[in-house]
Design a protein around this motif. Structure first.
Motif: not given
Length: 103
Positions: A1-7, A49-53, A75-80, A82-93
């Motif tokens: 599994m690829s690691s999700i980029p962080q911003i 998210i699963p119903d609104r992917i 959510v990023c891990d789940y979507l990854s 599911q085959g999505l790959d342009k996902l970025v997580n905002m650290q610290g929220g």
């Protein structure tokens, strides 16, 4: 599994301040979002998210936001998976986003 980029919130704020049109999804619950969202973010609670992917674009970067960065990471891990790959997580929220506001 690829690691999700962080911003970081400050990197995101700087990109928004530079006029970038970013696709952001806030996965917090309704009562959390009622206390404030990043302008321009779309609200899709984590549980929906699963119903609104189909609402999540696969052809552009999508930045996910939550309270502290944990739920959006899941959510990023789940979507990854599911085959999505342009996902970025905002650290610290939003905790960190709002802390930046107060500096």
């Amino acid at each position: 599994m690829s690691s999700i980029p962080q911003i970081t919130p400050s990197e995101l704020r700087s990109r928004l301040d530079n006029g970038e049109k970013l696709y952001m999804i806030d996965v917090r619950e309704d009562d959390e979002v009622a206390q404030g969202m990043i302008p321009g973010a779309k609200h899709i609670p984590m549980g929906e998210i699963p119903d609104r992917i189909q609402e999540i674009p696969a052809d552009q970067e999508v930045i996910f936001i939550c309270r502290s960065g944990g739920r959006s990471q899941r959510v990023c891990d789940y979507l990854s998976q599911q085959g999505l790959d342009k996902l970025v997580n905002m650290q610290g929220g939003m905790l960190e986003w709002n802390a930046d506001d107060n500096e």
